[in-house]
Design a protein around this motif. Structure first.
Motif, mmCIF file in Angstrom:
data_model
loop_
_atom_site.group_PDB
_atom_site.id
_atom_site.type_symbol
_atom_site.label_atom_id
_atom_site.label_comp_id
_atom_site.label_asym_id
_atom_site.label_seq_id
_atom_site.Cartn_x
_atom_site.Cartn_y
_atom_site.Cartn_z
ATOM 1 N N GLU A 1 21.042 -9.591 21.555
ATOM 2 C CA GLU A 1 20.707 -10.764 20.752
ATOM 3 C C GLU A 1 21.122 -10.633 19.290
ATOM 4 O O GLU A 1 21.834 -11.486 18.755
ATOM 5 N N SER B 1 17.569 -6.428 26.871
ATOM 6 C CA SER B 1 17.871 -7.792 26.449
ATOM 7 C C SER B 1 18.101 -7.878 24.941
ATOM 8 O O SER B 1 19.067 -8.494 24.484
ATOM 9 N N ILE C 1 13.258 -3.600 29.996
ATOM 10 C CA ILE C 1 13.993 -4.851 30.175
ATOM 11 C C ILE C 1 14.094 -5.581 28.837
ATOM 12 O O ILE C 1 15.141 -6.145 28.489
ATOM 13 N N GLN C 2 13.002 -5.557 28.069
ATOM 14 C CA GLN C 2 13.034 -6.147 26.732
ATOM 15 C C GLN C 2 14.084 -5.465 25.860
ATOM 16 O O GLN C 2 14.846 -6.123 25.157
ATOM 17 N N TYR D 1 9.415 -9.545 20.857
ATOM 18 C CA TYR D 1 9.546 -8.098 20.790
ATOM 19 C C TYR D 1 8.508 -7.472 19.858
ATOM 20 O O TYR D 1 7.977 -6.393 20.125
ATOM 21 N N SER E 1 20.896 -13.260 27.701
ATOM 22 C CA SER E 1 20.030 -12.193 27.169
ATOM 23 C C SER E 1 18.653 -12.722 26.768
ATOM 24 O O SER E 1 17.630 -12.064 26.991
ATOM 25 N N TRP F 1 26.206 -6.179 27.107
ATOM 26 C CA TRP F 1 26.272 -7.467 26.414
ATOM 27 C C TRP F 1 27.503 -7.556 25.521
ATOM 28 O O TRP F 1 28.140 -8.623 25.435
ATOM 29 N N SER G 1 26.764 -14.372 26.658
ATOM 30 C CA SER G 1 25.875 -13.221 26.485
ATOM 31 C C SER G 1 24.566 -13.611 25.815
ATOM 32 O O SER G 1 23.485 -13.164 26.220
ATOM 33 N N GLY H 1 22.401 -1.585 27.213
ATOM 34 C CA GLY H 1 22.456 -3.032 27.038
ATOM 35 C C GLY H 1 23.547 -3.448 26.077
ATOM 36 O O GLY H 1 24.229 -4.458 26.287
ATOM 37 N N MET I 1 16.374 -13.244 29.773
ATOM 38 C CA MET I 1 15.848 -11.979 30.281
ATOM 39 C C MET I 1 14.684 -11.489 29.429
ATOM 40 O O MET I 1 13.663 -11.021 29.935
ATOM 41 N N MET I 2 14.831 -11.618 28.113
ATOM 42 C CA MET I 2 13.756 -11.217 27.204
ATOM 43 C C MET I 2 12.500 -12.048 27.442
ATOM 44 O O MET I 2 11.385 -11.517 27.534
ATOM 45 N N GLU J 1 13.380 -14.270 20.048
ATOM 46 C CA GLU J 1 13.565 -12.957 20.674
ATOM 47 C C GLU J 1 12.712 -11.899 19.982
ATOM 48 O O GLU J 1 12.063 -11.081 20.613
#
Length: 438
Positions: free
Chosen positions: A136, A132, A128-129, A33, A94, A78, A90, A74, A97-98, A29
Protein backbone atom coordinates in the motif's frame (compact mmCIF):
# COMPACT_ATOMS: atom_id res chain seq x y z
CA UNK A 1 -4.85 28.76 -25.78
CA UNK A 2 -8.28 27.63 -24.63
CA UNK A 3 -7.39 24.03 -25.47
CA UNK A 4 -4.17 24.31 -23.44
CA UNK A 5 -6.02 25.86 -20.52
CA UNK A 6 -8.65 23.13 -20.68
CA UNK A 7 -5.95 20.46 -20.81
CA UNK A 8 -4.14 21.96 -17.79
CA UNK A 9 -7.41 22.17 -15.87
CA UNK A 10 -8.22 18.53 -16.63
CA UNK A 11 -4.71 17.49 -15.65
CA UNK A 12 -4.93 19.38 -12.34
CA UNK A 13 -8.32 17.85 -11.67
CA UNK A 14 -6.94 14.36 -12.30
CA UNK A 15 -3.96 14.97 -10.01
CA UNK A 16 -6.32 16.12 -7.25
CA UNK A 17 -8.40 12.97 -7.67
CA UNK A 18 -5.31 10.80 -7.45
CA UNK A 19 -4.12 12.72 -4.39
CA UNK A 20 -7.52 12.29 -2.71
CA UNK A 21 -7.64 8.60 -3.53
CA UNK A 22 -4.07 8.00 -2.31
CA UNK A 23 -4.74 9.92 0.88
CA UNK A 24 -8.01 8.17 1.70
CA UNK A 25 -6.89 4.67 0.76
CA UNK A 26 -3.61 4.84 2.68
CA UNK A 27 -5.44 6.33 5.66
CA UNK A 28 -7.81 3.36 5.78
CA UNK A 29 -5.00 0.83 5.49
CA UNK A 30 -3.00 2.37 8.32
CA UNK A 31 -5.99 3.03 10.56
CA UNK A 32 -6.60 -0.72 10.38
CA UNK A 33 -2.95 -1.46 10.99
CA UNK A 34 -2.44 1.02 13.85
CA UNK A 35 -5.52 -0.07 15.80
CA UNK A 36 -3.57 -3.08 17.01
CA UNK A 37 -0.93 -0.89 18.65
CA UNK A 38 -3.36 1.44 20.42
CA UNK A 39 -5.26 -1.49 21.93
CA UNK A 40 -2.07 -3.45 22.67
CA UNK A 41 -2.68 -3.61 26.42
CA UNK A 42 -6.22 -4.98 25.94
CA UNK A 43 -5.09 -7.44 23.27
CA UNK A 44 -2.36 -8.65 25.61
CA UNK A 45 -5.04 -9.43 28.22
CA UNK A 46 -7.37 -11.17 25.72
CA UNK A 47 -4.83 -13.29 23.85
CA UNK A 48 -1.90 -13.59 26.28
CA UNK A 49 -3.34 -13.89 29.82
CA UNK A 50 -0.40 -13.81 32.19
CA UNK A 51 0.37 -12.98 35.81
CA UNK A 52 3.12 -10.69 34.53
CA UNK A 53 1.53 -7.79 32.55
CA UNK A 54 4.94 -6.73 31.20
CA UNK A 55 5.54 -10.20 29.74
CA UNK A 56 2.07 -10.23 28.16
CA UNK A 57 2.76 -6.84 26.57
CA UNK A 58 6.12 -8.06 25.23
CA UNK A 59 4.36 -11.11 23.72
CA UNK A 60 1.78 -8.82 22.09
CA UNK A 61 4.47 -6.67 20.51
CA UNK A 62 6.36 -9.81 19.51
CA UNK A 63 3.33 -10.76 17.39
CA UNK A 64 3.39 -7.19 16.04
CA UNK A 65 7.06 -7.67 15.10
CA UNK A 66 6.64 -11.18 13.64
CA UNK A 67 3.91 -9.96 11.30
CA UNK A 68 6.53 -7.72 9.68
CA UNK A 69 8.48 -10.78 8.49
CA UNK A 70 6.02 -11.13 5.61
CA UNK A 71 6.51 -7.55 4.49
CA UNK A 72 9.58 -8.22 2.30
CA UNK A 73 7.74 -11.16 0.71
CA UNK A 74 4.71 -8.95 0.20
CA UNK A 75 6.95 -6.20 -1.20
CA UNK A 76 8.35 -8.61 -3.80
CA UNK A 77 4.87 -9.77 -4.76
CA UNK A 78 3.10 -6.39 -4.85
CA UNK A 79 6.08 -4.58 -6.35
CA UNK A 80 6.50 -7.22 -9.04
CA UNK A 81 2.78 -7.17 -9.89
CA UNK A 82 2.65 -3.37 -9.71
CA UNK A 83 5.46 -3.10 -12.27
CA UNK A 84 3.98 -5.85 -14.45
CA UNK A 85 0.19 -5.39 -14.22
CA UNK A 86 0.04 -1.77 -13.14
CA UNK A 87 -0.03 0.31 -9.96
CA UNK A 88 -3.82 0.29 -9.82
CA UNK A 89 -4.15 -3.52 -9.76
CA UNK A 90 -1.76 -3.99 -6.83
CA UNK A 91 -3.26 -1.17 -4.79
CA UNK A 92 -6.84 -2.35 -5.23
CA UNK A 93 -6.16 -5.97 -4.30
CA UNK A 94 -3.85 -5.20 -1.36
CA UNK A 95 -6.37 -3.01 0.46
CA UNK A 96 -9.09 -5.68 0.17
CA UNK A 97 -6.74 -8.20 1.77
CA UNK A 98 -5.94 -5.81 4.60
CA UNK A 99 -9.62 -5.06 5.26
CA UNK A 100 -10.53 -8.75 5.40
CA UNK A 101 -7.74 -9.67 7.81
CA UNK A 102 -8.49 -6.71 10.08
CA UNK A 103 -12.20 -7.53 10.19
CA UNK A 104 -11.39 -11.14 11.14
CA UNK A 105 -9.22 -9.97 14.06
CA UNK A 106 -12.31 -8.24 15.39
CA UNK A 107 -14.20 -11.55 15.24
CA UNK A 108 -11.43 -13.71 16.75
CA UNK A 109 -12.25 -15.35 20.12
CA UNK A 110 -9.68 -14.89 22.88
CA UNK A 111 -7.42 -17.29 24.77
CA UNK A 112 -10.22 -18.21 27.18
CA UNK A 113 -12.26 -19.70 24.31
CA UNK A 114 -9.62 -21.14 21.95
CA UNK A 115 -6.54 -21.60 24.11
CA UNK A 116 -3.23 -21.50 22.25
CA UNK A 117 -5.10 -21.39 18.91
CA UNK A 118 -6.21 -17.81 19.67
CA UNK A 119 -2.72 -16.20 19.63
CA UNK A 120 -1.75 -18.49 16.71
CA UNK A 121 -4.69 -17.23 14.63
CA UNK A 122 -3.93 -13.67 15.72
CA UNK A 123 -0.39 -14.08 14.40
CA UNK A 124 -1.70 -15.49 11.11
CA UNK A 125 -4.06 -12.54 10.59
CA UNK A 126 -1.35 -10.08 11.56
CA UNK A 127 0.93 -11.65 8.95
CA UNK A 128 -1.79 -11.21 6.31
CA UNK A 129 -1.99 -7.57 7.39
CA UNK A 130 1.77 -7.24 7.05
CA UNK A 131 1.72 -8.87 3.62
CA UNK A 132 -1.01 -6.49 2.49
CA UNK A 133 0.47 -3.31 3.99
CA UNK A 134 3.75 -3.89 2.16
CA UNK A 135 2.02 -3.01 -1.11
CA UNK A 136 0.00 0.00 0.00
CA UNK A 137 2.49 2.66 1.12
CA UNK A 138 4.96 2.14 -1.72
CA UNK A 139 2.20 1.79 -4.29
CA UNK A 140 0.33 4.90 -3.17
CA UNK A 141 3.53 6.99 -3.24
CA UNK A 142 4.58 5.63 -6.64
CA UNK A 143 1.12 6.17 -8.11
CA UNK A 144 0.96 9.73 -6.82
CA UNK A 145 4.54 10.65 -7.79
CA UNK A 146 3.96 9.51 -11.36
CA UNK A 147 0.97 11.84 -11.62
CA UNK A 148 2.37 14.84 -9.72
CA UNK A 149 4.03 17.89 -11.33
CA UNK A 150 7.82 17.60 -11.19
CA UNK A 151 8.33 20.78 -9.15
CA UNK A 152 5.68 19.75 -6.59
CA UNK A 153 6.45 16.04 -6.27
CA UNK A 154 7.71 16.35 -2.71
CA UNK A 155 4.57 18.16 -1.58
CA UNK A 156 2.24 15.66 -3.26
CA UNK A 157 4.17 12.62 -2.03
CA UNK A 158 4.02 13.96 1.52
CA UNK A 159 0.29 13.16 1.35
CA UNK A 160 1.16 9.48 1.79
CA UNK A 161 2.93 9.74 5.19
CA UNK A 162 0.37 12.36 6.23
CA UNK A 163 -2.47 9.93 5.54
CA UNK A 164 -0.60 7.31 7.52
CA UNK A 165 -0.39 9.70 10.47
CA UNK A 166 -4.07 10.58 10.17
CA UNK A 167 -4.82 6.86 10.33
CA UNK A 168 -2.85 6.74 13.58
CA UNK A 169 -4.54 9.92 14.83
CA UNK A 170 -8.03 8.59 14.20
CA UNK A 171 -7.05 5.29 15.82
CA UNK A 172 -5.72 7.13 18.87
CA UNK A 173 -8.78 9.39 19.04
CA UNK A 174 -11.09 6.40 18.63
CA UNK A 175 -9.42 4.66 21.56
CA UNK A 176 -9.59 7.83 23.68
CA UNK A 177 -13.30 8.36 22.95
CA UNK A 178 -14.13 4.74 23.67
CA UNK A 179 -12.44 4.85 27.06
CA UNK A 180 -14.22 8.14 27.77
CA UNK A 181 -17.80 7.14 26.91
CA UNK A 182 -17.66 3.44 27.77
CA UNK A 183 -16.85 1.62 31.00
CA UNK A 184 -13.30 0.28 30.92
CA UNK A 185 -14.60 -3.25 31.50
CA UNK A 186 -16.80 -3.02 28.39
CA UNK A 187 -13.90 -1.78 26.25
CA UNK A 188 -11.69 -4.61 27.51
CA UNK A 189 -14.38 -7.22 26.98
CA UNK A 190 -15.76 -6.33 23.52
CA UNK A 191 -15.40 -2.63 22.72
CA UNK A 192 -11.84 -2.98 21.43
CA UNK A 193 -13.21 -5.03 18.51
CA UNK A 194 -15.26 -2.14 17.03
CA UNK A 195 -12.46 -0.40 15.09
CA UNK A 196 -11.46 -3.77 13.61
CA UNK A 197 -15.03 -4.34 12.40
CA UNK A 198 -15.02 -0.97 10.61
CA UNK A 199 -12.39 -2.30 8.22
CA UNK A 200 -14.91 -4.10 6.02
CA UNK A 201 -17.07 -1.13 4.95
CA UNK A 202 -14.02 1.11 4.70
CA UNK A 203 -12.33 -1.45 2.44
CA UNK A 204 -15.32 -1.40 0.10
CA UNK A 205 -15.18 2.42 -0.09
CA UNK A 206 -11.50 2.23 -0.95
CA UNK A 207 -12.16 -0.24 -3.75
CA UNK A 208 -14.80 2.05 -5.24
CA UNK A 209 -12.43 5.03 -5.29
CA UNK A 210 -9.59 3.18 -6.95
CA UNK A 211 -11.66 1.51 -9.66
CA UNK A 212 -12.50 4.98 -11.01
CA UNK A 213 -8.87 5.93 -11.68
CA UNK A 214 -6.57 5.08 -14.58
CA UNK A 215 -2.98 3.93 -14.20
CA UNK A 216 -0.34 6.67 -14.08
CA UNK A 217 0.68 8.37 -17.34
CA UNK A 218 4.37 7.67 -16.69
CA UNK A 219 3.67 3.95 -16.38
CA UNK A 220 1.31 3.98 -19.39
CA UNK A 221 3.93 5.74 -21.53
CA UNK A 222 6.56 3.18 -20.55
CA UNK A 223 4.20 0.35 -21.48
CA UNK A 224 3.48 2.01 -24.83
CA UNK A 225 7.18 2.44 -25.64
CA UNK A 226 7.91 -1.17 -24.75
CA UNK A 227 4.97 -2.35 -26.86
CA UNK A 228 6.32 -0.44 -29.86
CA UNK A 229 9.69 -2.11 -29.35
CA UNK A 230 8.10 -5.54 -28.99
CA UNK A 231 9.11 -5.80 -25.32
CA UNK A 232 7.28 -6.12 -22.02
CA UNK A 233 8.03 -6.00 -18.31
CA UNK A 234 8.58 -9.64 -17.36
CA UNK A 235 10.86 -9.88 -14.33
CA UNK A 236 11.04 -6.56 -12.42
CA UNK A 237 12.57 -8.13 -9.30
CA UNK A 238 15.30 -9.85 -11.32
CA UNK A 239 16.02 -6.56 -13.11
CA UNK A 240 16.12 -4.76 -9.77
CA UNK A 241 18.79 -7.10 -8.36
CA UNK A 242 20.88 -7.40 -11.51
CA UNK A 243 20.91 -3.76 -12.62
CA UNK A 244 20.07 -1.67 -9.55
CA UNK A 245 21.49 -3.57 -6.56
CA UNK A 246 23.70 -0.71 -5.31
CA UNK A 247 20.80 1.74 -5.42
CA UNK A 248 18.57 -0.81 -3.65
CA UNK A 249 21.10 -1.23 -0.80
CA UNK A 250 21.53 2.53 -0.37
CA UNK A 251 17.76 3.00 -0.36
CA UNK A 252 17.44 0.30 2.29
CA UNK A 253 19.97 2.14 4.44
CA UNK A 254 18.08 5.38 3.97
CA UNK A 255 14.84 3.71 5.08
CA UNK A 256 16.08 2.27 8.40
CA UNK A 257 15.77 5.58 10.27
CA UNK A 258 12.23 6.03 9.02
CA UNK A 259 11.39 2.46 10.04
CA UNK A 260 12.59 2.85 13.63
CA UNK A 261 11.74 6.53 14.04
CA UNK A 262 8.14 6.25 12.87
CA UNK A 263 7.18 3.38 15.17
CA UNK A 264 9.32 4.60 18.07
CA UNK A 265 8.02 8.18 18.10
CA UNK A 266 4.38 7.61 17.13
CA UNK A 267 3.49 4.21 18.59
CA UNK A 268 6.18 3.13 21.06
CA UNK A 269 6.51 6.31 23.13
CA UNK A 270 2.89 6.25 24.38
CA UNK A 271 3.44 2.69 25.66
CA UNK A 272 6.87 3.67 27.01
CA UNK A 273 5.35 6.48 29.06
CA UNK A 274 2.65 4.20 30.48
CA UNK A 275 4.60 0.98 31.14
CA UNK A 276 8.16 2.15 31.83
CA UNK A 277 7.58 5.56 33.45
CA UNK A 278 4.11 4.77 34.91
CA UNK A 279 2.78 7.95 33.35
CA UNK A 280 -1.05 8.39 33.45
CA UNK A 281 -2.58 6.77 30.32
CA UNK A 282 -5.02 9.65 29.76
CA UNK A 283 -2.19 12.23 29.70
CA UNK A 284 -0.07 10.00 27.44
CA UNK A 285 -3.00 9.66 25.03
CA UNK A 286 -3.58 13.43 25.01
CA UNK A 287 0.08 14.08 24.21
CA UNK A 288 0.01 11.48 21.43
CA UNK A 289 -3.03 13.12 19.85
CA UNK A 290 -1.45 16.59 19.94
CA UNK A 291 1.81 15.25 18.49
CA UNK A 292 0.01 13.50 15.63
CA UNK A 293 -1.89 16.68 14.69
CA UNK A 294 1.35 18.69 14.61
CA UNK A 295 3.11 15.87 12.74
CA UNK A 296 0.56 16.08 9.92
CA UNK A 297 1.13 19.83 9.52
CA UNK A 298 4.92 19.38 9.61
CA UNK A 299 4.76 16.60 7.01
CA UNK A 300 3.26 18.83 4.32
CA UNK A 301 5.72 21.62 5.15
CA UNK A 302 8.64 19.20 4.95
CA UNK A 303 7.52 17.90 1.57
CA UNK A 304 7.22 21.42 0.19
CA UNK A 305 10.63 22.45 1.52
CA UNK A 306 12.20 19.35 -0.05
CA UNK A 307 10.98 20.62 -3.44
CA UNK A 308 13.06 23.74 -2.83
CA UNK A 309 16.27 22.42 -1.20
CA UNK A 310 16.38 18.80 -2.39
CA UNK A 311 15.70 15.43 -0.77
CA UNK A 312 19.29 14.58 0.17
CA UNK A 313 19.84 17.65 2.34
CA UNK A 314 16.57 17.06 4.16
CA UNK A 315 17.26 13.39 4.87
CA UNK A 316 20.82 14.04 6.05
CA UNK A 317 19.52 16.81 8.32
CA UNK A 318 17.06 14.39 9.92
CA UNK A 319 19.85 11.86 10.56
CA UNK A 320 22.04 14.47 12.25
CA UNK A 321 19.12 15.62 14.39
CA UNK A 322 18.36 12.11 15.68
CA UNK A 323 22.06 11.45 16.38
CA UNK A 324 22.45 14.61 18.46
CA UNK A 325 19.14 14.92 20.30
CA UNK A 326 17.57 11.49 20.89
CA UNK A 327 19.39 10.69 24.15
CA UNK A 328 18.76 14.12 25.73
CA UNK A 329 15.11 13.83 24.67
CA UNK A 330 14.64 10.50 26.46
CA UNK A 331 16.29 11.93 29.58
CA UNK A 332 13.78 14.78 29.62
CA UNK A 333 10.86 12.35 29.34
CA UNK A 334 11.83 11.13 32.81
CA UNK A 335 10.85 14.47 34.34
CA UNK A 336 7.21 13.26 34.25
CA UNK A 337 6.16 16.87 33.56
CA UNK A 338 3.30 17.12 31.05
CA UNK A 339 4.61 20.21 29.27
CA UNK A 340 8.21 18.99 29.15
CA UNK A 341 7.10 15.65 27.71
CA UNK A 342 4.88 17.39 25.17
CA UNK A 343 7.69 19.70 24.01
CA UNK A 344 10.14 16.79 23.78
CA UNK A 345 7.74 14.68 21.72
CA UNK A 346 6.95 17.63 19.46
CA UNK A 347 10.66 18.15 18.83
CA UNK A 348 11.16 14.44 18.04
CA UNK A 349 8.11 14.70 15.81
CA UNK A 350 9.71 17.59 13.90
CA UNK A 351 12.87 15.54 13.28
CA UNK A 352 10.76 12.62 12.14
CA UNK A 353 8.73 14.70 9.69
CA UNK A 354 11.91 16.04 8.06
CA UNK A 355 12.60 12.40 7.21
CA UNK A 356 9.05 11.18 6.60
CA UNK A 357 7.94 14.12 4.48
CA UNK A 358 10.88 13.60 2.15
CA UNK A 359 11.48 9.84 1.99
CA UNK A 360 8.53 8.91 -0.25
CA UNK A 361 9.50 11.36 -3.00
CA UNK A 362 13.17 10.39 -2.62
CA UNK A 363 12.42 6.70 -3.19
CA UNK A 364 10.19 7.32 -6.21
CA UNK A 365 12.99 9.39 -7.78
CA UNK A 366 15.64 6.78 -7.06
CA UNK A 367 14.38 3.93 -9.27
CA UNK A 368 13.43 3.90 -13.00
CA UNK A 369 9.81 3.33 -14.01
CA UNK A 370 10.14 -0.38 -14.86
CA UNK A 371 11.26 -1.24 -11.30
CA UNK A 372 10.04 1.80 -9.35
CA UNK A 373 7.27 0.02 -7.45
CA UNK A 374 9.50 -3.00 -6.75
CA UNK A 375 12.50 -0.93 -5.65
CA UNK A 376 10.46 1.34 -3.39
CA UNK A 377 8.45 -1.52 -1.89
CA UNK A 378 11.39 -3.83 -1.22
CA UNK A 379 13.79 -1.26 0.27
CA UNK A 380 11.07 0.34 2.40
CA UNK A 381 9.49 -2.90 3.61
CA UNK A 382 12.73 -4.77 4.21
CA UNK A 383 13.84 -1.93 6.49
CA UNK A 384 10.47 -2.02 8.26
CA UNK A 385 10.57 -5.80 8.58
CA UNK A 386 14.00 -5.85 10.20
CA UNK A 387 13.92 -2.60 12.16
CA UNK A 388 10.42 -1.06 12.17
CA UNK A 389 8.23 -3.91 13.36
CA UNK A 390 10.75 -4.85 16.01
CA UNK A 391 11.24 -1.30 17.32
CA UNK A 392 8.78 -1.56 20.22
CA UNK A 393 9.79 -5.13 21.07
CA UNK A 394 13.53 -4.34 21.02
CA UNK A 395 12.98 -1.17 23.05
CA UNK A 396 11.13 -3.02 25.82
CA UNK A 397 13.71 -5.83 25.66
CA UNK A 398 16.66 -3.41 25.96
CA UNK A 399 15.11 -1.80 29.02
CA UNK A 400 14.47 -5.22 30.57
CA UNK A 401 18.02 -6.37 29.73
CA UNK A 402 19.93 -3.30 30.89
CA UNK A 403 17.59 -1.84 33.50
CA UNK A 404 18.22 1.50 31.79
CA UNK A 405 15.11 3.45 30.76
CA UNK A 406 16.96 5.36 28.02
CA UNK A 407 18.51 2.29 26.36
CA UNK A 408 16.10 2.62 23.39
CA UNK A 409 17.52 6.09 22.71
CA UNK A 410 20.99 4.71 22.06
CA UNK A 411 19.50 2.15 19.71
CA UNK A 412 17.86 4.95 17.71
CA UNK A 413 21.15 6.85 17.57
CA UNK A 414 22.88 3.78 16.10
CA UNK A 415 20.16 3.46 13.47
CA UNK A 416 20.49 7.16 12.58
CA UNK A 417 24.23 6.68 11.99
CA UNK A 418 23.52 3.87 9.51
CA UNK A 419 21.01 6.05 7.64
CA UNK A 420 23.45 8.98 7.61
CA UNK A 421 26.13 6.86 5.92
CA UNK A 422 23.64 5.64 3.31
CA UNK A 423 22.42 9.15 2.51
CA UNK A 424 25.98 10.41 2.04
CA UNK A 425 26.39 7.77 -0.70
CA UNK A 426 23.19 8.53 -2.63
CA UNK A 427 22.45 10.73 -5.66
CA UNK A 428 19.85 13.47 -5.50
CA UNK A 429 17.30 13.39 -8.34
CA UNK A 430 15.10 16.15 -6.95
CA UNK A 431 13.39 18.08 -9.74
CA UNK A 432 14.22 15.45 -12.33
CA UNK A 433 11.50 14.01 -14.58
CA UNK A 434 10.75 10.42 -13.61
CA UNK A 435 11.15 9.35 -17.25
CA UNK A 436 14.77 10.52 -17.05
CA UNK A 437 15.67 8.36 -14.03
CA UNK A 438 17.73 5.42 -15.31
Amino acid sequence: MKDNARFDAEKSKTVRKVATASFFCNFIEWFDYATYSYFAVVIAHVFFPNDDPALALIQTFAVFALSFLLRPIGAIFWGNMGDKKGRKWSLTVSVFMMAGATFCIGLLPGYAALGICAPALLLLLRMIQGFSASGEYAGAATFLAEYAPTDKRGMYCSIVPASTAIGLLVGSAFATVMYTIMPEAAVNEWGWRIPFWLALPLGYITHYIRTHLEDSPVYAQMQERMKEMGEKVEHPIRTLFTKHLRVLLISFGACVLNAVGFYAVLTYLPNYLETTLNYPPSDASTITTIVLVVYIAFIFLSGRISDKVGRKKMLIGACVGFILFTVPAFMLLGTMNFWVILIVELFMCLLLTINDGTLASYLTETFPTDVRYSGFALSFNLANAIFGGSASFISFWLIDLTGNAIAPAWYMVAIAVVAFIAMCMTHDHSGKKLDDVK
